[in-house]
Design an enzyme around this catalytic site. Sequence first.
Site, PDB file in Angstrom:
ATOM      1  N   TRP A 137      56.618  63.345  78.087  1.00 28.60           N
ATOM      2  CA  TRP A 137      56.004  62.050  78.427  1.00 28.60           C
ATOM      3  C   TRP A 137      57.023  60.951  78.116  1.00 28.60           C
ATOM      4  O   TRP A 137      57.666  60.957  77.070  1.00 28.60           O
ATOM      5  CB  TRP A 137      54.728  61.878  77.590  1.00 28.60           C
ATOM      6  CG  TRP A 137      54.039  60.557  77.752  1.00 28.60           C
ATOM      7  CD1 TRP A 137      53.745  59.920  78.914  1.00 28.60           C
ATOM      8  CD2 TRP A 137      53.556  59.718  76.698  1.00 28.60           C
ATOM      9  NE1 TRP A 137      53.098  58.742  78.653  1.00 28.60           N
ATOM     10  CE2 TRP A 137      52.968  58.590  77.295  1.00 28.60           C
ATOM     11  CE3 TRP A 137      53.549  59.811  75.299  1.00 28.60           C
ATOM     12  CZ2 TRP A 137      52.395  57.561  76.557  1.00 28.60           C
ATOM     13  CZ3 TRP A 137      52.982  58.801  74.569  1.00 28.60           C
ATOM     14  CH2 TRP A 137      52.409  57.685  75.191  1.00 28.60           C
ATOM     15  N   ASP A 142      50.227  67.220  70.745  1.00 28.05           N
ATOM     16  CA  ASP A 142      49.719  66.071  71.493  1.00 28.05           C
ATOM     17  C   ASP A 142      48.628  66.588  72.433  1.00 28.05           C
ATOM     18  O   ASP A 142      48.908  67.389  73.324  1.00 28.05           O
ATOM     19  CB  ASP A 142      50.869  65.423  72.278  1.00 28.05           C
ATOM     20  CG  ASP A 142      50.447  64.130  72.943  1.00 28.05           C
ATOM     21  OD1 ASP A 142      49.244  63.802  72.933  1.00 28.05           O
ATOM     22  OD2 ASP A 142      51.327  63.437  73.490  1.00 28.05           O
ATOM     23  N   LYS A 175      41.433  59.665  78.693  1.00 31.19           N
ATOM     24  CA  LYS A 175      41.274  60.351  79.976  1.00 31.19           C
ATOM     25  C   LYS A 175      39.906  61.018  80.076  1.00 31.19           C
ATOM     26  O   LYS A 175      39.213  60.879  81.071  1.00 31.19           O
ATOM     27  CB  LYS A 175      42.354  61.426  80.149  1.00 31.19           C
ATOM     28  CG  LYS A 175      43.705  61.090  79.567  1.00 31.19           C
ATOM     29  CD  LYS A 175      44.474  60.081  80.371  1.00 31.19           C
ATOM     30  CE  LYS A 175      45.769  59.736  79.661  1.00 31.19           C
ATOM     31  NZ  LYS A 175      46.625  58.858  80.415  1.00 31.19           N
TER      32      LYS A 175
END
Length: 400
Positions: A133, A214, A249
Amino acid sequence: MTVFHNAPAPVADPIFGVVERFKNDTNPKKVNLVTGVYSDNTGAVPLMKSVKQAGEIIAQNANAHTYQAITGNSAYNSAVQKLILGDDFVAANSDRLITVQALGGTGALKLGADLLKRLATKPTKILISNPSWENHQAIFEKAGFEVGTYSYYSPALKGIDFDAMLADLKAASEGTIIILHACCHNPTGYDLSNDQWQQVIEVIKTNNLMPYLDMAYQGFDKGLAKDGAIIRRFAEEGLSFLVASSFSKSMGLYGQRVGALSLVCQDGDETKRVKSLTSNVIRTNYSNPPIHGAALAELVLTNPDLNKLWQDELAEMRDRIKDMRQQLVQGLNDRQVHGVDHIARQTGMFSYSGFSAEVMTRLQQDFAIYGLESGRMCVAALNSNNITYICDAIATTVKG
Ligand code: LMR
């Protein structure tokens, strides 16, 4: 002249900088495939029914906006802990576990990074996947760590080069912090198999590495429980580790910044000391976290009706994304663009399309289709209104 004069030239953020350009684009056909944000089939970012109902319940029982505890909403923290570590592990190991509310997944990552920096007794390296990311490297560098990479994606394999990954982890020195994407790897969409995870765990144990997971996309691959299984495996293996998790999300709570940092320690005494230090890191950064978003998530997690509704909504989102992946591959094949089947095999919100930076730039310039130069596209923003336009544009660009 003041110290402000020393500020360097402005730099656009690699993700939100592109979003700004998208916003300023006046082309009516423009498409935003930049950020990991889910839109429904009408192209709108939905307010999930479960979250809306939680908001109505909160509005009916309005409270004063007093300070929360430094570590945040304890009912929320405990529900998050169970979601990611499982009820049984939590019940049997509660004295080894810490979960604190954090400002989204990014805030959780930074909190954990600052905590690890305070704990480090010698220069410690952090390894992130190559690629990872966009913000990982910056977050850990700004926390004062030297950041390196371990091999992950191979363009030639259009997948994970696991041998190279394992070799890099084996070469890491004791205490190195390894950032791992628990599921729906961002940006590639390629996750390790169960067997590969086990081999990673063995290296972590042998080399005494510190895993930092993560988990931003729990529920977007196979479902909440199955996606969380890898975290439970780390816990059951007796490892100490950190998890940064987020409901940006999975509950569409992007702007509410609802995340958590969870830590699994070795024993009760260690846990008490780490928890106190974690509180101090929070207190010296932003004092205590905001109320509303975590209260929404708390209700969705703990109210059985809302939880069921949420899981159904999440399944619908997951299935829609998978369907759009298939439609994209089919649409491209129909236009004689081949070698794109990997898009349907990837997981999560993104496709690491394999399209070159030049193709991605031309898609922006000629068609106002915005993705990242790396080839990353948010397939969660495809819908039946834009898919034909996107397939036509890609076919014209790739063949042109
Ligand atoms: C993304 O990767 O697009 C998202 O996680 C949004 C962000 O914060 O970068």
